[in-house]
Design a protein around this motif. Structure first.
Motif, PDB file in Angstrom:
ATOM      1  N   LYS A 103       0.838  -1.205   0.000  1.00 27.99           N
ATOM      2  CA  LYS A 103       0.000   0.000   0.000  1.00 27.99           C
ATOM      3  C   LYS A 103       0.872   1.254   0.000  1.00 27.99           C
ATOM      4  N   PHE A 104       1.973   1.198   0.767  1.00 27.21           N
ATOM      5  CA  PHE A 104       2.890   2.343   0.834  1.00 27.21           C
ATOM      6  C   PHE A 104       3.519   2.611  -0.532  1.00 27.21           C
ATOM      7  N   VAL A 105       3.865   1.549  -1.252  1.00 29.31           N
ATOM      8  CA  VAL A 105       4.431   1.694  -2.599  1.00 29.31           C
ATOM      9  C   VAL A 105       3.423   2.372  -3.519  1.00 29.31           C
ATOM     10  N   ARG A 106       2.171   1.934  -3.453  1.00 32.03           N
ATOM     11  CA  ARG A 106       1.140   2.543  -4.304  1.00 32.03           C
ATOM     12  C   ARG A 106       0.951   4.020  -3.975  1.00 32.03           C
ATOM     13  N   ARG A 107       0.994   4.343  -2.675  1.00 32.53           N
ATOM     14  CA  ARG A 107       0.826   5.737  -2.276  1.00 32.53           C
ATOM     15  C   ARG A 107       1.963   6.612  -2.800  1.00 32.53           C
ATOM     16  N   LEU A 108       3.186   6.086  -2.715  1.00 31.36           N
ATOM     17  CA  LEU A 108       4.336   6.843  -3.210  1.00 31.36           C
ATOM     18  C   LEU A 108       4.251   7.051  -4.715  1.00 31.36           C
ATOM     19  N   LYS A 109       3.767   6.045  -5.426  1.00 32.94           N
ATOM     20  CA  LYS A 109       3.627   6.174  -6.877  1.00 32.94           C
ATOM     21  C   LYS A 109       2.598   7.235  -7.238  1.00 32.94           C
ATOM     22  N   GLU A 110       1.447   7.177  -6.559  1.00 32.72           N
ATOM     23  CA  GLU A 110       0.347   8.083  -6.896  1.00 32.72           C
ATOM     24  C   GLU A 110       0.642   9.522  -6.489  1.00 32.72           C
ATOM     25  N   SER A 111       1.309   9.699  -5.354  1.00 34.71           N
ATOM     26  CA  SER A 111       1.550  11.049  -4.848  1.00 34.71           C
ATOM     27  C   SER A 111       2.739  11.733  -5.515  1.00 34.71           C
TER      28      SER A 111
END
Length: 474
Positions: free
Chosen positions: A282-290
């Motif tokens: 989830k943290f990886v996805r957040r970093l990608k999106e942000s």
């Protein structure tokens, strides 16, 4: 009055990396008669560590190529000669007999300077190298003693045919290397790429067709034994059995030797742990999106695994060590040079990020992306593969759960990151689907005991289960 004269200058195989004694010529970019300029790349060579393009250090016209593509050449051997234009003064009037011309004192000869493309600058004089045995797949490279010209063979033929530039098949260096390994003549391959460029698929298709023809039954006299050539070209199918022989050289040879030395020198121990990495994903996805780390920065689970390992090493620096056999000492390294195992067309290489432990998460992401891109392009320099202290191997990209990785020689630990899978997992007292991976840590038991290895592995697992700890622990 001046008169233009032309002299021959010779370019020798340079020292392309500390400790390397030879290199294989992958591709020539010039042929006899071509004009070259100072700094122009004339060929690509492969050492036991990487592929390197060689620029020539002077202007002129190519006179001769001394070795063909595929030849293995010793460092310091002449590989190309160039006719260099210059100006010489016209002949002066003869001096009277009674007053003979006074000879100018000759300047002291400077020691020979050998160009070093990777390492610590130009070196003076010759280098001491261990004796090398010549095999049937290696062309013995002996430099002609300057200034004596090389003696022509009984049936002289140019190493590289003098033909118009347009007659040279269009293909990128990795495709040329593939064709050489498969024994495919690029001039016989039908190109399908844009602008007539030969692709990897074209080479494979041609090799498959040639293999089919080679394996077709051939009428032979009864009882006649199958004829197998004494020296097989690179990766050529043997018609009698369908076997394929591939010479072991370059990166693959160095890897094989290093792995054998590591396996039988360092006592390996491997520990395993399964980790719930749902929050990490989830943290990886957040970093990608942000885009917190930068819009052009590649963010992947490997990035957080690397950051977790570096954080664990900061808490337990004793694992970032090296065994000094001569001094019988353990050397704890001052900085972490993080190696990332990368599979390339030339074999497995392990370039490393220098002082990775001192980088922020965004700095580590940028360095990791650059390292991977460079490795995939086959442009990793020998310097980038020296001095590693600990390594990560990402076997999960191949769908593999885990393994027992072999240490990179000279290092104390290597972490294998397995595939991330959705599995039933007990979470908050209930069995629910969670994202789970398996980590495997191999370490040198001379330097790392079970307690230290277990603490490091447990710390990495805890950080991946709760990635917010990367901020508080770091």
């Amino acid at each position: 009055m001046t008169t233009e004269v032309r002299s021959l200058r010779e370019f020798k195989m340079p020292d392309v990396g500390e400790g390397l004694t030879e290199a294989e010529i992958l591709s020539w970019y010039v042929k006899p008669g071509d004009t070259v300029t100072d700094g122009q790349v004339v060929c690509e060579v492969e050492t036991a560590k990487a592929a390197v393009e060689l620029p020539i250090p002077f202007n002129g016209v190519v006179e001769q190529l001394f070795f063909p593509e595929g030849a293995t050449v010793d460092v310091g051997t002449v590989i190309i000669s160039v006719a260099v234009a210059g100006a010489a003064p016209a002949a002066a009037p003869a001096a009277p007999a009674a007053a003979p011309a006074k000879a100018e004192p000759a300047e002291p000869a400077e020691p020979e300077r050998r160009e070093v493309l990777v390492g610590y600058g130009p070196r003076t004089g010759g280098s001491q190298r261990r004796a090398r045995r010549t095999t049937t797949t290696t062309v013995a490279a002996k430099a002609p003693a300057a200034p004596v010209a090389p003696v022509p063979a009984p049936a002289p033929a140019p190493v590289v045919p003098a033909q118009p530039s347009g007659d040279r098949p269009l293909a990128k260096p990795p495709v040329r290397k593939l064709a050489k390994d498969l024994g495919v003549d690029l001039r016989a391959v039908t190109p399908t790429g844009p602008d007539g460029v030969i692709t990897r698929e074209d080479v494979h298709a041609h090799a498959s067709a040639a293999a089919a023809v080679a394996q077709a039954p051939v009428a032979e006299p009864a009882g006649a034994p199958a004829v197998v050539p004494a020296v097989l070209p690179a990766a050529v199918p043997v018609a009698a059995t369908g076997d394929v022989r591939v010479p072991v050289k370059g990166v693959r040879k160095a890897t094989a030797q290093a792995m054998v030395a590591s396996a039988f020198t360092a006592p390996h121990v491997t520990e395993f742990v399964q980790v719930d990495v749902t929050r990490t994903m989830k943290f990886v996805r957040r970093l990608k999106e942000s885009g917190e780390l930068g819009r052009d920065v590649r963010v992947s689970p490997l990035l957080l695994v690397a950051k977790a390992l570096l954080t664990a090493i900061k808490r337990h620096p004793e694992i970032n060590a090296q065994w000094d056999e001569a001094a019988q000492e353990i050397v704890i390294k001052g900085q972490v040079n993080l190696g990332i195992a990368a599979a390339t067309p030339r074999g497995l290489i392990v370039p490393n990020i220098k002082d990775a432990g001192g980088k922020t998460l965004s700095g580590l992401a940028a360095a990791l992306g650059e390292l991977i891109d460079t490795a995939r392009q086959g442009k990793t320099s020998p310097n980038d593969m020296q001095g590693g202290t600990v390594t990560i191997t990402n076997v999960g990209v191949f769908g593999v759960d885990t393994g027992t990785p072999i240490l990179n020689p000279g290092e104390a630990a290597i972490l294998a990151f397995g595939a991330v899978r959705e599995l039933p997992w007990v979470h908050k007292g209930k069995v629910v689907p969670r994202q789970v991976t398996t980590l495997a840590l191999s370490f040198d038991h001379r330097l790392v005991d079970g307690e230290l290895g277990s603490k490091v592995l447990a710390d990495v697992a805890a950080l991946l289960e709760q990635p917010k700890r990367l901020i508080t622990w770091g």
